[in-house]
Design a protein around this motif. Structure first.
Motif, mmCIF file in Angstrom:
data_model
loop_
_atom_site.group_PDB
_atom_site.id
_atom_site.type_symbol
_atom_site.label_atom_id
_atom_site.label_comp_id
_atom_site.label_asym_id
_atom_site.label_seq_id
_atom_site.Cartn_x
_atom_site.Cartn_y
_atom_site.Cartn_z
ATOM 1 N N LYS A 2 0.813 -1.203 0.000
ATOM 2 C CA LYS A 2 0.000 0.000 0.000
ATOM 3 C C LYS A 2 0.851 1.259 0.000
ATOM 4 N N LYS A 3 1.950 1.231 0.735
ATOM 5 C CA LYS A 3 2.792 2.417 0.828
ATOM 6 C C LYS A 3 3.476 2.734 -0.486
ATOM 7 N N MET A 4 3.716 1.739 -1.301
ATOM 8 C CA MET A 4 4.334 2.008 -2.596
ATOM 9 C C MET A 4 3.367 2.768 -3.485
ATOM 10 N N THR A 5 2.065 2.499 -3.352
ATOM 11 C CA THR A 5 1.075 3.259 -4.088
ATOM 12 C C THR A 5 1.133 4.720 -3.683
ATOM 13 N N THR A 6 1.358 4.974 -2.397
ATOM 14 C CA THR A 6 1.503 6.338 -1.926
ATOM 15 C C THR A 6 2.648 7.041 -2.637
ATOM 16 N N GLY A 7 3.794 6.348 -2.762
ATOM 17 C CA GLY A 7 4.935 6.941 -3.447
ATOM 18 C C GLY A 7 4.606 7.288 -4.881
ATOM 19 N N SER A 8 3.866 6.422 -5.565
ATOM 20 C CA SER A 8 3.482 6.682 -6.936
ATOM 21 C C SER A 8 2.605 7.920 -7.026
ATOM 22 N N LYS A 9 1.703 8.094 -6.057
ATOM 23 C CA LYS A 9 0.832 9.255 -6.063
ATOM 24 C C LYS A 9 1.617 10.542 -5.866
ATOM 25 N N VAL A 10 2.643 10.484 -5.020
ATOM 26 C CA VAL A 10 3.461 11.674 -4.803
ATOM 27 C C VAL A 10 4.178 12.060 -6.073
ATOM 28 N N GLY A 11 4.682 11.054 -6.803
ATOM 29 C CA GLY A 11 5.310 11.338 -8.075
ATOM 30 C C GLY A 11 4.353 12.030 -9.021
ATOM 31 N N LEU A 12 3.067 11.628 -8.965
ATOM 32 C CA LEU A 12 2.058 12.241 -9.802
ATOM 33 C C LEU A 12 1.842 13.693 -9.408
ATOM 34 N N LEU A 48 7.527 20.589 -1.298
ATOM 35 C CA LEU A 48 6.671 20.184 -0.190
ATOM 36 C C LEU A 48 6.145 18.764 -0.392
ATOM 37 N N ALA A 49 6.176 18.287 -1.625
ATOM 38 C CA ALA A 49 5.695 16.936 -1.924
ATOM 39 C C ALA A 49 6.820 15.907 -1.888
ATOM 40 N N SER A 50 7.927 16.236 -1.233
ATOM 41 C CA SER A 50 9.092 15.356 -1.226
ATOM 42 C C SER A 50 8.768 13.976 -0.661
ATOM 43 N N VAL A 51 9.315 12.946 -1.301
ATOM 44 C CA VAL A 51 9.086 11.553 -0.911
ATOM 45 C C VAL A 51 10.257 11.071 -0.067
ATOM 46 N N LYS A 52 9.965 10.246 0.917
ATOM 47 C CA LYS A 52 10.993 9.615 1.726
ATOM 48 C C LYS A 52 10.893 8.100 1.598
ATOM 49 N N LEU A 53 11.945 7.419 2.051
ATOM 50 C CA LEU A 53 11.982 5.963 1.944
ATOM 51 C C LEU A 53 10.766 5.328 2.604
ATOM 52 N N SER A 54 10.334 5.864 3.750
ATOM 53 C CA SER A 54 9.207 5.277 4.477
ATOM 54 C C SER A 54 7.901 5.360 3.703
ATOM 55 N N ASP A 55 7.834 6.236 2.693
ATOM 56 C CA ASP A 55 6.639 6.304 1.850
ATOM 57 C C ASP A 55 6.582 5.144 0.862
ATOM 58 N N LEU A 56 7.707 4.483 0.664
ATOM 59 C CA LEU A 56 7.792 3.457 -0.371
ATOM 60 C C LEU A 56 7.915 2.042 0.160
ATOM 61 N N LYS A 261 6.054 -0.534 -8.500
ATOM 62 C CA LYS A 261 7.247 -1.342 -8.259
ATOM 63 C C LYS A 261 8.385 -0.824 -9.134
ATOM 64 N N GLY A 262 9.491 -1.566 -9.116
ATOM 65 C CA GLY A 262 10.623 -1.162 -9.936
ATOM 66 C C GLY A 262 11.360 0.049 -9.403
ATOM 67 N N PHE A 263 11.301 0.278 -8.091
ATOM 68 C CA PHE A 263 11.955 1.452 -7.529
ATOM 69 C C PHE A 263 13.136 1.069 -6.648
ATOM 70 N N ILE A 264 13.928 2.070 -6.301
ATOM 71 C CA ILE A 264 15.064 1.919 -5.384
ATOM 72 C C ILE A 264 14.914 2.953 -4.283
ATOM 73 N N ALA A 265 15.060 2.518 -3.030
ATOM 74 C CA ALA A 265 14.957 3.419 -1.887
ATOM 75 C C ALA A 265 16.130 3.145 -0.945
ATOM 76 N N ILE A 266 16.879 4.195 -0.609
ATOM 77 C CA ILE A 266 18.077 4.048 0.219
ATOM 78 C C ILE A 266 17.988 4.999 1.402
ATOM 79 N N ALA A 267 18.118 4.430 2.614
ATOM 80 C CA ALA A 267 18.069 5.245 3.833
ATOM 81 C C ALA A 267 19.448 5.750 4.216
ATOM 82 N N ALA A 268 20.448 4.884 4.157
ATOM 83 C CA ALA A 268 21.806 5.240 4.587
ATOM 84 C C ALA A 268 22.774 4.210 4.030
ATOM 85 N N GLY A 269 24.041 4.365 4.375
ATOM 86 C CA GLY A 269 25.054 3.412 3.936
ATOM 87 C C GLY A 269 26.218 4.107 3.264
#
Length: 677
Positions: A2-12, A48-56, A261-269
């Motif tokens: 469900k959260k990945m759908t949220t990320g897609s909406k933010v991109g929109l 203001l619509a910035s996406v974070k890893l937790s959204d995905l 799907k098909g995304f990459i999300a990086i928190a740290a490293g």
């Protein structure tokens, strides 16, 4: 999911910001100023619509579990071409260890030619603890996960583990092409722990999951014949130390059938990536919240394609620098194509095949950070040396923080749609064009750009002259294309145009300094529509052949000075009012013959004097001196301001050519006594 759908909406939402600004400008019922200001407000609010890893992505509890006990685990001791299994759920036969039950399996020892197979038909969770192993398979994957609900590989604390494969894979059936990497999973795969894993992929990819791939921690070192890390549905990194040397891409996702799907999300490293193709490539979206990245792609900027096209004679506006057409199937590496006769690619996966066929050879994509959808960078430290674009999105790019050091053979940062810079530090020390997008909004941060062509480019460019028979980077020129500057600091050193918009420019705040060009076929400022300025500090020094200044409908005043002779780099230009108060003191870093200055301190009916040369003991930042005392300069001209734009030469106030489009302002030829040379 469900959260990945949220990320897609933010991109929109990001994309809609640019679309709405375009729609508002096509009504024909508003002035150029009102339209530009409306578009500016829309563009600058995009961060203001910035996406974070937790959204995905969500990391499950079992993704983080690293503890185990001997009593509750099955122990697997590897020895040469055999293994000893102590416990249930696994058996060793003919050099292969097959795991069929859920549970924890602790592996240690050396398997000189064999394979670990996970085949849990109940689709439960299987944990593999690598407790000091060296696993080699001469003709297949070292670890092959055929079936499971999820597999968690734990790198035991204090251990070093290695897996490798052979240069050729042998399959039981011609219809099968899996596995295809040293660690290959058809289920969700998670890697955790604090140990070390070395992966040598002699055949193809290093680590692949056909579903989700998550890296929680540990040290991973990969040498790959093709790609380093591949997750079809997603790649998510919570932390870790990752080093990749790959002849293909470094980290990539490949699902092009599902927008969530098909995304990459990086928190740290910490990431050290050297690739022949892209560094990090997401089929859909790429979100980075932090981390430290050292990246060299395609051999670095010195291997970038030499640009032979020249837009420096005032031609070719709108020739385009849009998407390069290289998002193709799973590889994302295609660009210009030619036909030749060669062995099939990828090579057939049997030892006996000698088939030769005619195929299309491809020009590799060699970008740093790349996404078919949006790219959001919320923080991180990036040192990118790329043969192609350092940061590239087929959609939107949003940078809210972070530190970038960029060298590139093409664009520094590129977005096909909207590019938003709200914070961070960006230092582009080498590029063809520095910052480029269909619309660009700069509202914060500190950006430095060195470009062999345009410094900041809105919907323009000249890449199509560089590849025979295959035009590239086609933006559609439109009156709605907009460069909006509302905050931050921007410094440009350009051989082409400094700020170039194939639409309009709006500046409401921030500080902008432009150095160059030195050739008369380009300008420090170049726009097709209007340049509405209502705030901020602008100083742009360059050649005089294509001089433009903010539009005469701007609410903030500006001056444009043209010298008879070229002034040498470092020669200070100083502007002060009738009471001796400094308005601007600037030392251009390149030769110049024209200077445009705008400051909130310039007032209607005010009297001012312009000086050249001399010195200042003030604090200098990007060529602009703050405070301090200016001495020793030569008076060039004294003048009064009676209009929004005051055009000057060494004789005094003059008039300007007004062939720049809506809003009036400067001409495209050097003004001198109302005449153009």
């Amino acid at each position: 999911m469900k959260k990945m759908t949220t990320g897609s909406k933010v991109g929109l939402v990001l994309l809609c910001a640019a679309v709405m600004s375009a729609c508002s400008a096509n009504t024909g019922e508003t002035s150029a100023v009102e339209t530009a200001q409306s578009e500016s407000a829309t563009a600058t609010n995009v961060q203001l619509a910035s996406v974070k890893l937790s959204d995905l992505v969500t990391f499950d509890e079992e993704d983080a579990v690293t503890d185990w006990s001997k009593e509750n685990s099955t122990m697997v001791e590897l020895s040469g071409t055999s293994a000893t299994v102590s416990g249930s759920g696994a058996e060793a036969t003919d050099g292969a260890v097959t795991i069929t039950d859920a549970g924890t399996y602790v592996l240690s020892g050396t398997l000189s030619d064999g394979q670990i197979i996970v085949n849990n038909e109940d689709k439960e969770t299987v944990r593999l603890v690598l407790n000091g192993v060296n696993i080699k398979d001469s003709d297949s994957a070292a670890i092959y996960i055929k079936e499971a609900g999820k597999v968690v590989i734990t790198l035991q604390e204090g251990t070093e583990n290695a897996v490798s494969d052979g240069a050729t894979y042998v399959y039981g059936a011609d219809s099968t092409d899996e596995p295809s990497s040293t660690i290959f999973s058809k289920a969700d795969l998670t890697i955790n722990g604090t140990g070390k894993l070395s992966v040598t992929a002699n055949y193809n990819d290093g680590i692949t999951s056909k579903d989700d791939l998550k890296i929680m921690s540990g040290t991973t070192e990969i040498h790959a014949k093709d790609d380093g890390i591949v997750g079809k549905d997603l790649v998510a990194v919570q932390d870790g130390n990752i080093s990749i040397t790959a002849e293909g891409d470094g980290i990539k996702s490949t699902n092009d059938e599902d927008a969530t799907k098909g995304f990459i999300a990086i928190a740290a490293g910490t990431f050290d990536i050297k690739t022949s193709n892209d560094g990090i490539q997401a089929e859909t979206s790429l979100v980075i919240d932090g981390g430290t990245y050292t990246m060299v792609t395609g051999g670095g900027s010195e291997n970038g394609e030499v640009k032979t096209g020249d837009r420096g004679q005032g031609e070719g506006k709108g020739m385009g620098m849009g998407m390069r057409g290289d998002r193709n199937a799973e590889s994302g590496d295609q660009a210009a194509l030619t036909t030749e006769t060669s062995p099939p690619s990828p090579p057939t996966k049997t030892e006996t095949s000698t088939t030769t066929t005619t195929i299309e050879s491809e020009t590799a994509s060699t970008k740093g950070l790349k996404a078919g959808g949006y790219i959001t960078v919320n923080n991180g430290i990036f040192d990118i040396d790329a043969a192609d674009d350092a940061v590239h999105s087929n959609s939107n790019v949003s940078i809210t923080d972070g530190k970038f050091t960029i060298k590139t053979g093409d664009d520094g940062i590129h977005a096909d749609a909207l590019l938003s810079i709200a914070g961070g530090t960006i230092d582009i020390t080498k590029s063809y064009e520095g910052i480029e997008g269909a619309n660009i909004a700069i509202s914060g941060g500190e950006s430095h750009v060195v470009a062999s062509d345009d410094g900041v480019n809105v919907a323009g460019g000249n890449d199509e002259a560089t590849v025979e028979g295959a035009p590239q980077d086609q933006f559609s020129e439109s009156a709605t294309n907009m460069l909006t500057i509302s905050g931050g600091t921007l410094t440009v050193d350009a051989a082409g145009d400094g700020l170039d918009s194939n639409g309009s420019i709006v500046m409401t705040g921030g500080t902008v300094s432009v150095n160059g060009p030195t050739n008369s076929g380009n300008g420090a400022l170049d726009f097709d529509g209007s340049f509405e300025q209502s705030g901020g500090t602008l100083v742009a020094a360059g050649s005089s052949g294509m001089t433009q200044a903010p539009s005469d409908t701007s609410s903030q005043h500006s001056i444009s000075m043209t010298f008879t002779e070229t002034q040498q780099a470092g020669t200070i230009i100083h502007l002060e009012d009738s009471e001796g108060n400094t308005i601007l003191t600037f030392a251009p870093s390149k030769n110049y013959q024209s200077v445009v200055m705008s400051s909130p301190d310039l007032k209607e009916t005010g009297s001012y004097t312009l000086y050249s040369g001399g010195t200042s003991n003030g604090s200098e930042t990007n060529g602009i001196y703050a405070d301090g005392e200016y001495v020793g300069g030569t008076k060039v001209v004294a003048f009064d301001i009676s209009s929004s734009v005051t055009w000057l030469n060494e004789s005094g106030v003059t008039t300007a050519q007004t062939n720049q489009g809506p809003g009036g302002g400067g001409g495209r030829t050097r003004p001198e006594g109302g005449k153009s040379k």
